[in-house]
Write an enzyme that holds these catalytic residues in place. Sequence first.
Site, PDB file in Angstrom:
ATOM      1  N   HIS A  31      82.614   8.998  58.926  1.00  0.00           N
ATOM      2  CA  HIS A  31      82.053   9.832  57.856  1.00  0.00           C
ATOM      3  C   HIS A  31      83.108  10.246  56.824  1.00  0.00           C
ATOM      4  O   HIS A  31      82.808  10.336  55.636  1.00  0.00           O
ATOM      5  CB  HIS A  31      81.314  11.038  58.461  1.00  0.00           C
ATOM      6  CG  HIS A  31      80.071  10.621  59.177  1.00  0.00           C
ATOM      7  ND1 HIS A  31      79.772  10.972  60.468  1.00  0.00           N
ATOM      8  CD2 HIS A  31      79.046   9.812  58.771  1.00  0.00           C
ATOM      9  CE1 HIS A  31      78.624  10.417  60.826  1.00  0.00           C
ATOM     10  NE2 HIS A  31      78.165   9.713  59.822  1.00  0.00           N
ATOM     11  N   GLU A  69      66.526   8.055  53.532  1.00  0.00           N
ATOM     12  CA  GLU A  69      66.511   7.449  54.876  1.00  0.00           C
ATOM     13  C   GLU A  69      65.118   6.872  55.125  1.00  0.00           C
ATOM     14  O   GLU A  69      64.116   7.523  54.876  1.00  0.00           O
ATOM     15  CB  GLU A  69      66.858   8.533  55.914  1.00  0.00           C
ATOM     16  CG  GLU A  69      66.479   8.232  57.352  1.00  0.00           C
ATOM     17  CD  GLU A  69      67.192   7.009  57.951  1.00  0.00           C
ATOM     18  OE1 GLU A  69      68.419   6.963  57.904  1.00  0.00           O
ATOM     19  OE2 GLU A  69      66.479   6.110  58.464  1.00  0.00           O
ATOM     20  N   ASP A 125      75.027   3.945  53.880  1.00  0.00           N
ATOM     21  CA  ASP A 125      75.369   4.308  55.265  1.00  0.00           C
ATOM     22  C   ASP A 125      74.274   3.726  56.152  1.00  0.00           C
ATOM     23  O   ASP A 125      73.422   4.429  56.682  1.00  0.00           O
ATOM     24  CB  ASP A 125      75.410   5.840  55.360  1.00  0.00           C
ATOM     25  CG  ASP A 125      75.752   6.308  56.756  1.00  0.00           C
ATOM     26  OD1 ASP A 125      76.088   5.482  57.614  1.00  0.00           O
ATOM     27  OD2 ASP A 125      75.653   7.528  56.983  1.00  0.00           O
ATOM     28  N   SER A 126      74.312   2.398  56.277  1.00  0.00           N
ATOM     29  CA  SER A 126      73.167   1.693  56.853  1.00  0.00           C
ATOM     30  C   SER A 126      73.462   1.151  58.237  1.00  0.00           C
ATOM     31  O   SER A 126      74.610   1.128  58.684  1.00  0.00           O
ATOM     32  CB  SER A 126      72.805   0.518  55.948  1.00  0.00           C
ATOM     33  OG  SER A 126      73.823  -0.447  56.050  1.00  0.00           O
ATOM     34  N   THR A 127      72.411   0.679  58.857  1.00  0.00           N
ATOM     35  CA  THR A 127      72.563  -0.124  60.073  1.00  0.00           C
ATOM     36  C   THR A 127      73.026  -1.531  59.655  1.00  0.00           C
ATOM     37  O   THR A 127      73.192  -1.821  58.472  1.00  0.00           O
ATOM     38  CB  THR A 127      71.199  -0.190  60.803  1.00  0.00           C
ATOM     39  OG1 THR A 127      70.150  -0.205  59.822  1.00  0.00           O
ATOM     40  CG2 THR A 127      70.979   1.027  61.668  1.00  0.00           C
TER      41      THR A 127
HETATM   42  N1  SAM Z   1      77.180   5.079  61.043  1.00  0.00           N
HETATM   43  C1  SAM Z   1      76.276   4.058  61.248  1.00  0.00           C
HETATM   44  C2  SAM Z   1      76.812   2.709  61.571  1.00  0.00           C
HETATM   45  O1  SAM Z   1      77.450   2.040  60.744  1.00  0.00           O
HETATM   46  O2  SAM Z   1      76.627   2.286  62.693  1.00  0.00           O
HETATM   47  C3  SAM Z   1      75.115   4.100  60.355  1.00  0.00           C
HETATM   48  C4  SAM Z   1      74.343   5.335  60.706  1.00  0.00           C
HETATM   49  S1  SAM Z   1      72.821   5.694  60.016  1.00  0.00           S
HETATM   50  C5  SAM Z   1      72.012   6.230  61.501  1.00  0.00           C
HETATM   51  C6  SAM Z   1      72.010   4.172  59.573  1.00  0.00           C
HETATM   52  C7  SAM Z   1      70.624   4.462  59.028  1.00  0.00           C
HETATM   53  O3  SAM Z   1      70.246   3.509  58.045  1.00  0.00           O
HETATM   54  C8  SAM Z   1      69.513   4.437  60.082  1.00  0.00           C
HETATM   55  O4  SAM Z   1      69.055   5.732  60.307  1.00  0.00           O
HETATM   56  C9  SAM Z   1      68.438   3.529  59.473  1.00  0.00           C
HETATM   57  O5  SAM Z   1      67.134   3.994  59.704  1.00  0.00           O
HETATM   58  C10 SAM Z   1      68.825   3.581  58.006  1.00  0.00           C
HETATM   59  N2  SAM Z   1      68.294   2.473  57.203  1.00  0.00           N
HETATM   60  C11 SAM Z   1      68.229   1.160  57.545  1.00  0.00           C
HETATM   61  N3  SAM Z   1      67.635   0.454  56.560  1.00  0.00           N
HETATM   62  C12 SAM Z   1      67.324   1.328  55.566  1.00  0.00           C
HETATM   63  C13 SAM Z   1      66.697   1.203  54.295  1.00  0.00           C
HETATM   64  N4  SAM Z   1      66.253   0.022  53.850  1.00  0.00           N
HETATM   65  N5  SAM Z   1      66.558   2.328  53.531  1.00  0.00           N
HETATM   66  C14 SAM Z   1      66.996   3.530  53.973  1.00  0.00           C
HETATM   67  N6  SAM Z   1      67.580   3.709  55.183  1.00  0.00           N
HETATM   68  C15 SAM Z   1      67.754   2.632  55.963  1.00  0.00           C
END
Ligand code: SAM
Length: 276
Positions: A67, A111, A160-162
């Site tokens: 973060h 999100e 900050d995505s998956t």
């Molecule tokens: N720190 C983390 C990592 O790199 O492993 C990322 C954490 S955060 C929990 C990732 C978030 O991205 C998830 O909650 C997921 O639901 C969100 N996410 C994935 N695709 C998305 C999209 N198209 N729009 C908005 N949020 C999205």
Amino acid sequence: MTVKLIENWFSERYSDNLQLSFRVMDQLLSVKTDYQRIDVFETYDFGKLLAIDGTVQLTEKDEFVYHEMITMVPYYLASRKPRSALVIGGGDGGTAGQLLKIGIQDIVNVEIDTQVVEVSKKYFPNLYRSLTDSMVKLLIEDGVKYIQKTDRKFDLVIIDSTDPVGPAEGLFMKDFYAAIKRVLTDNGIVVTQSGSPFYQPKALQMAFSGMKEVFPFVSTYTAFIPTYPSGFWSFTMASAYETKGRLEEISTGKYFNADILRGAFKLPEFVRELIR
Ligand code: SAM
């Protein structure tokens, strides 16, 4: 007769032949949402751990590295102090919280999965709290759609995505970066997490080459995050101008400091090769 205790482990699989395992006291939650599977574990060594689709998203013990590095690096490299930020993903609240800490007072957090926010509220209240701050506007929406329709501009856009599968796939595409360019101010910088250069070279290559097609200045930096694959993690940022930074303004975090900012952009040769 002695009773043999069966130990519980959560393992993130990196390949058919490799995994990282955490011994866990308890599994606190396992839920399948419209977008993904969310698990929360109480681990012995890292506190609570949030996993999405079997991959570690954060742990209480080392979330500060991720973060700080996804926020403080672009913040201090921007030519003027950023005043507004858009977070795409980040439903746990950790990134918004760090942005508030460094003084940004105008944050939009988009999100896609409301359940991530609910899970954070229950299990990671210290991270979730930021999402209830009056300076943070939380929208439950697909980041790709939000970017296409918003008429706002931001000094920082933080992805900050998956990983680039499922709902996050579109967040690693050239068209998405082109849309982001339209919502950045002249001072603007966009940064994305771009995976483990060692185990996920494609994520880094997608982010870097996608941004490079849209922005004149793109660079990758790295950080040590113990619970992410290989512990060696990358972030990729882009801007319309060459970032020199406001190094004299730097205040340190728990990981971040001025030396880290300078050193993070020094890449091993195999990483340079990936983004050549
Ligand atoms: N720190 C983390 C990592 O790199 O492993 C990322 C954490 S955060 C929990 C990732 C978030 O991205 C998830 O909650 C997921 O639901 C969100 N996410 C994935 N695709 C998305 C999209 N198209 N729009 C908005 N949020 C999205």
